[in-house]
Write a protein that holds these residues in place. Sequence first.
Motif, PDB file in Angstrom:
ATOM      1  N   ARG B 142      28.193  38.278  52.996  1.00 56.72           N
ATOM      2  CA  ARG B 142      28.871  37.632  51.870  1.00 56.72           C
ATOM      3  C   ARG B 142      27.856  36.922  51.000  1.00 56.72           C
ATOM      4  O   ARG B 142      27.914  36.928  49.799  1.00 56.72           O
ATOM      5  CB  ARG B 142      29.898  36.612  52.369  1.00 56.72           C
ATOM      6  CG  ARG B 142      31.055  37.182  53.125  1.00 56.72           C
ATOM      7  CD  ARG B 142      32.046  37.819  52.190  1.00 56.72           C
ATOM      8  NE  ARG B 142      31.968  39.245  52.262  1.00 56.72           N
ATOM      9  CZ  ARG B 142      31.922  40.018  51.215  1.00 56.72           C
ATOM     10  NH1 ARG B 142      31.928  39.516  50.013  1.00 56.72           N
ATOM     11  NH2 ARG B 142      31.883  41.309  51.353  1.00 56.72           N
ATOM     12  N   GLY B 143      26.923  36.266  51.711  1.00 56.16           N
ATOM     13  CA  GLY B 143      25.898  35.513  51.001  1.00 56.16           C
ATOM     14  C   GLY B 143      25.114  36.420  50.074  1.00 56.16           C
ATOM     15  O   GLY B 143      24.877  36.074  48.921  1.00 56.16           O
ATOM     16  N   THR B 144      24.804  37.591  50.517  1.00 59.54           N
ATOM     17  CA  THR B 144      24.068  38.533  49.694  1.00 59.54           C
ATOM     18  C   THR B 144      24.904  38.940  48.495  1.00 59.54           C
ATOM     19  O   THR B 144      24.443  38.954  47.355  1.00 59.54           O
ATOM     20  CB  THR B 144      23.701  39.787  50.509  1.00 59.54           C
ATOM     21  OG1 THR B 144      23.191  39.369  51.759  1.00 59.54           O
ATOM     22  CG2 THR B 144      22.648  40.611  49.790  1.00 59.54           C
ATOM     23  N   ALA B 145      26.175  39.234  48.792  1.00 56.39           N
ATOM     24  CA  ALA B 145      27.064  39.632  47.699  1.00 56.39           C
ATOM     25  C   ALA B 145      27.181  38.508  46.682  1.00 56.39           C
ATOM     26  O   ALA B 145      27.073  38.726  45.480  1.00 56.39           O
ATOM     27  CB  ALA B 145      28.436  39.981  48.251  1.00 56.39           C
ATOM     28  N   ALA B 146      27.376  37.302  47.190  1.00 63.69           N
ATOM     29  CA  ALA B 146      27.527  36.179  46.274  1.00 63.69           C
ATOM     30  C   ALA B 146      26.247  35.936  45.497  1.00 63.69           C
ATOM     31  O   ALA B 146      26.286  35.605  44.326  1.00 63.69           O
ATOM     32  CB  ALA B 146      27.900  34.925  47.069  1.00 63.69           C
ATOM     33  N   SER B 147      25.140  36.122  46.160  1.00 65.28           N
ATOM     34  CA  SER B 147      23.869  35.910  45.475  1.00 65.28           C
ATOM     35  C   SER B 147      23.749  36.818  44.267  1.00 65.28           C
ATOM     36  O   SER B 147      23.143  36.468  43.279  1.00 65.28           O
ATOM     37  CB  SER B 147      22.698  36.219  46.411  1.00 65.28           C
ATOM     38  OG  SER B 147      22.783  35.425  47.546  1.00 65.28           O
ATOM     39  N   SER B 148      24.372  37.982  44.370  1.00 62.80           N
ATOM     40  CA  SER B 148      24.214  38.943  43.293  1.00 62.80           C
ATOM     41  C   SER B 148      24.924  38.478  42.015  1.00 62.80           C
ATOM     42  O   SER B 148      24.721  39.047  40.965  1.00 62.80           O
ATOM     43  CB  SER B 148      24.760  40.308  43.713  1.00 62.80           C
ATOM     44  OG  SER B 148      26.155  40.212  43.879  1.00 62.80           O
ATOM     45  N   TRP B 171      36.544  29.255  47.457  1.00 57.43           N
ATOM     46  CA  TRP B 171      36.499  30.688  47.164  1.00 57.43           C
ATOM     47  C   TRP B 171      35.515  30.907  46.033  1.00 57.43           C
ATOM     48  O   TRP B 171      35.437  30.099  45.101  1.00 57.43           O
ATOM     49  CB  TRP B 171      37.852  31.185  46.611  1.00 57.43           C
ATOM     50  CG  TRP B 171      38.944  31.335  47.595  1.00 57.43           C
ATOM     51  CD1 TRP B 171      38.875  31.403  48.948  1.00 57.43           C
ATOM     52  CD2 TRP B 171      40.341  31.448  47.258  1.00 57.43           C
ATOM     53  NE1 TRP B 171      40.121  31.540  49.487  1.00 57.43           N
ATOM     54  CE2 TRP B 171      41.047  31.575  48.477  1.00 57.43           C
ATOM     55  CE3 TRP B 171      41.058  31.467  46.060  1.00 57.43           C
ATOM     56  CZ2 TRP B 171      42.428  31.718  48.531  1.00 57.43           C
ATOM     57  CZ3 TRP B 171      42.429  31.608  46.114  1.00 57.43           C
ATOM     58  CH2 TRP B 171      43.113  31.734  47.330  1.00 57.43           C
ATOM     59  N   LEU B 172      34.790  32.020  46.103  1.00 60.72           N
ATOM     60  CA  LEU B 172      34.118  32.516  44.914  1.00 60.72           C
ATOM     61  C   LEU B 172      34.950  33.703  44.462  1.00 60.72           C
ATOM     62  O   LEU B 172      35.247  34.589  45.256  1.00 60.72           O
ATOM     63  CB  LEU B 172      32.689  32.965  45.236  1.00 60.72           C
ATOM     64  CG  LEU B 172      31.692  31.859  45.580  1.00 60.72           C
ATOM     65  CD1 LEU B 172      30.340  32.461  45.879  1.00 60.72           C
ATOM     66  CD2 LEU B 172      31.595  30.874  44.424  1.00 60.72           C
ATOM     67  N   VAL B 173      35.344  33.680  43.198  1.00 56.09           N
ATOM     68  CA  VAL B 173      36.221  34.731  42.692  1.00 56.09           C
ATOM     69  C   VAL B 173      35.449  35.505  41.632  1.00 56.09           C
ATOM     70  O   VAL B 173      34.806  34.900  40.762  1.00 56.09           O
ATOM     71  CB  VAL B 173      37.488  34.104  42.086  1.00 56.09           C
ATOM     72  CG1 VAL B 173      38.388  35.174  41.475  1.00 56.09           C
ATOM     73  CG2 VAL B 173      38.242  33.321  43.146  1.00 56.09           C
ATOM     74  N   ASP B 174      35.481  36.845  41.714  1.00 55.89           N
ATOM     75  CA  ASP B 174      34.740  37.615  40.714  1.00 55.89           C
ATOM     76  C   ASP B 174      35.592  37.825  39.463  1.00 55.89           C
ATOM     77  O   ASP B 174      36.750  37.386  39.405  1.00 55.89           O
ATOM     78  CB  ASP B 174      34.211  38.933  41.294  1.00 55.89           C
ATOM     79  CG  ASP B 174      35.330  39.881  41.681  1.00 55.89           C
ATOM     80  OD1 ASP B 174      36.467  39.736  41.138  1.00 55.89           O
ATOM     81  OD2 ASP B 174      35.099  40.760  42.525  1.00 55.89           O
ATOM     82  N   ARG B 178      39.088  38.920  42.155  1.00 57.36           N
ATOM     83  CA  ARG B 178      39.084  39.204  43.585  1.00 57.36           C
ATOM     84  C   ARG B 178      38.234  38.152  44.301  1.00 57.36           C
ATOM     85  O   ARG B 178      37.228  37.697  43.751  1.00 57.36           O
ATOM     86  CB  ARG B 178      38.508  40.590  43.881  1.00 57.36           C
ATOM     87  CG  ARG B 178      39.468  41.682  43.500  1.00 57.36           C
ATOM     88  CD  ARG B 178      38.903  43.066  43.789  1.00 57.36           C
ATOM     89  NE  ARG B 178      39.863  44.059  43.345  1.00 57.36           N
ATOM     90  CZ  ARG B 178      40.919  44.435  44.075  1.00 57.36           C
ATOM     91  NH1 ARG B 178      41.097  43.940  45.289  1.00 57.36           N
ATOM     92  NH2 ARG B 178      41.780  45.306  43.600  1.00 57.36           N
ATOM     93  N   ILE B 179      38.652  37.846  45.513  1.00 53.79           N
ATOM     94  CA  ILE B 179      37.893  36.861  46.272  1.00 53.79           C
ATOM     95  C   ILE B 179      36.632  37.539  46.780  1.00 53.79           C
ATOM     96  O   ILE B 179      36.693  38.556  47.482  1.00 53.79           O
ATOM     97  CB  ILE B 179      38.725  36.329  47.445  1.00 53.79           C
ATOM     98  CG1 ILE B 179      39.920  35.543  46.890  1.00 53.79           C
ATOM     99  CG2 ILE B 179      37.873  35.434  48.357  1.00 53.79           C
ATOM    100  CD1 ILE B 179      40.960  35.222  47.918  1.00 53.79           C
ATOM    101  N   LEU B 197      39.696  38.032  53.968  1.00 47.84           N
ATOM    102  CA  LEU B 197      39.848  37.492  52.623  1.00 47.84           C
ATOM    103  C   LEU B 197      38.984  38.213  51.598  1.00 47.84           C
ATOM    104  O   LEU B 197      39.371  38.374  50.440  1.00 47.84           O
ATOM    105  CB  LEU B 197      39.458  36.011  52.621  1.00 47.84           C
ATOM    106  CG  LEU B 197      40.569  35.044  52.953  1.00 47.84           C
ATOM    107  CD1 LEU B 197      39.996  33.652  53.175  1.00 47.84           C
ATOM    108  CD2 LEU B 197      41.553  35.002  51.813  1.00 47.84           C
ATOM    109  N   ALA B 198      37.818  38.653  52.043  1.00 50.31           N
ATOM    110  CA  ALA B 198      36.862  39.248  51.110  1.00 50.31           C
ATOM    111  C   ALA B 198      37.488  40.461  50.438  1.00 50.31           C
ATOM    112  O   ALA B 198      38.048  41.333  51.104  1.00 50.31           O
ATOM    113  CB  ALA B 198      35.602  39.638  51.857  1.00 50.31           C
ATOM    114  N   GLY B 199      37.445  40.462  49.125  1.00 50.07           N
ATOM    115  CA  GLY B 199      37.953  41.605  48.374  1.00 50.07           C
ATOM    116  C   GLY B 199      39.420  41.500  47.987  1.00 50.07           C
ATOM    117  O   GLY B 199      39.921  42.274  47.170  1.00 50.07           O
TER     118      GLY B 199
END
Lengths: 126, 553
Positions: B142-148, B171-174, B178-179, B197-199
């Motif tokens: 998740r951290g990698t995804a969020a870092s992006s 939550w980080l929401v894109d 989406r979460i 929750l992811a996605g």
Amino acid sequence: MSGAGAVVLLVDDEPSILSALRRSLRREGWEILTAASGEEGFALLAEREVALVVSDQKMPGMSGMTFLAGVGEYAPAARRVLLTGWPEMLSQAELKAARIDAVLPKPWEDEQLKTTLRGLVEGLSG
Amino acid sequence: MTNGSPVVSGAARLRVMLVSPCVEPGADAEGVVDALRSLGSDAQLELIPDLETARPALSSSEVDCWIADEALGATLLPWLSETSRAGGPPCVVLVRGGGAEFALAAFEHGAGACVSANDALAQALPAAVRSQAARRTAIVERGTAASSFESGSLLDAHGAEIIRTMNSALWLVDCDARIDFANPAAAQIVGLDVEELAGLPISHFFRDRDPEEIPIQRVLDHGERLRGAETVLTRDDGRVVPIGLSCAPFSRGSVRAGAVVIFQDLTEAKQLEQQGLQAEKMASIGQLAAGVAHEINNPMGFIHANLCQLTEYTGDLARVWERVETLRKTAAATRVDPAALKSAAAELQGIIDEVDAGFLMEDFAKAIGESLEGSERVRNIVQDLRAFSHQDTAERVLTDVNKALDSTANIVWTMMKHSVRLTKEYADLPALSCFPVPLKQVFMNLMINAYQAIEERAELDAEHRGEIRLATKRSGDGVQIVVTDNGCGMSADVMARIFDPFFTTKEIGVGTGLGLSTSFNLIERHHGTLTVESRVGEGSTFEVWIPIEEPAS
């Protein structure tokens, strides 16, 4: 019946209570006067010789206790009875100070009411 | 066995390191190693005898989870702190003699889990290792995804760890709503795992709402910020959770990348609020009880006396009826005996005179009439009182405001009628779509407040004639309810605070200090306003205004 012809004053701001009291006492042979407040009660006491005063405690303006405490000025010999739904709220000291002879509950039992009042009226005339 | 050599190998998707002096040759590590064997063939186990040797592996990301033995001694705890601060792999601490106290210290120094080296080790240790490693994997991924989201490292493993351990739900929401990332606190509130929750689209938790009505969506669409907004989310198990949320957009360069959402579960706060409301209601009801009891006791007094009297009347009238029967039978005999007839008539007359039957008949009707009027009064009081025992309605109800005000006044009036004059000026009003019980509660609070202000003034000035004026009128798109008193009034200082919770000028036990703040909230719930004007020594006017149509939110 002893005490016959005695004048009894009933005071309550609720006309239906006065009317019910009058009903309960109609066979006692007393002359019944009624008043809707302490002030009216004093006015009647000034005119008539009253043997017994029965007053409700909770009334607008003057309370029954205050009224009965003032009865002595007009009729020192008159017996005083307080009618109340909350007898436990009264202090003995106050009752004594107002020289109240008996406290009756509201609603009252007819027999208790008649016995108590009779006793007081007969005690006076006896 | 050599240090660092794999004792269990295979696909090696789970890399576990055991750091313990018991892996020294000659020590007995079999219990621990056996326990770890049950992790299966996809786990790779490294055995290290001391912390210093473990250092390189711990500072890289070669290990998914490490196990530290309490037997490593005093240096272990500082080590734990260091590796956890550096974002190292999660640690499962093997607790021996130190017991719960040591476990607590280990947690405080960053241990992810503690397992006691007892009989349950064979089950507990692998389970702890798996769950710690799984969290680690989730965070790293998740951290990698969020870092992006941002070119830098908004959420490196360390940042993710901080967010993971914080108490607030996040939550980080894109941009597609989406979460992208959720921390365990968030997962707990919505009742799902972090991984589940992811996605997920945020609409998943706001199922019955249009997307543009979801607060987070507004942040994504318009870039506005939200602070402490209250809303509800719906869990998969159907539970609706009240939440307070703050939400801010974040950008990557000049491009909006999504939003950060922080929220809290308000369930408990709402319950407390509800209890506060209930307490306020109870306090008001307590004040009313004496007045109401008196109001009921008086009619009960004469109804009871009348019934006793009527029993006596019935007895007397029965004696009259007896004589009537005798007379009728005498008159109906085949051979009427005039003497008997005459004597029966005389007896009847005698009893009529004795019991005063004429009066009885008249007074019987009168006593019944008075008693009926009394019982009607009791019935009305109980009817009005019932409005306060009702729980709130779920939906708005079309309500006659004048009637609601009247029935409340009837009840409140019982406690003040001896000292206050009440005047009413009601205008014709359209039916109002509202929650009637809270509305009546507001009316009651305002009237009791007015009464208490009058009482306070009466303490200073016994001659003062208290007066409360109730008025209703149409005003703009709403209705206005005005409660005016000529009580003690209040200073600007007091006025500024009267809608604060627990603010009270009354003695302890008289008010909870919630009456007006509660009223304010109840009126806000109706999208209305509650305002006050007051002058010390002259009195106060409270104005309630409520829109007739519920505004579209």
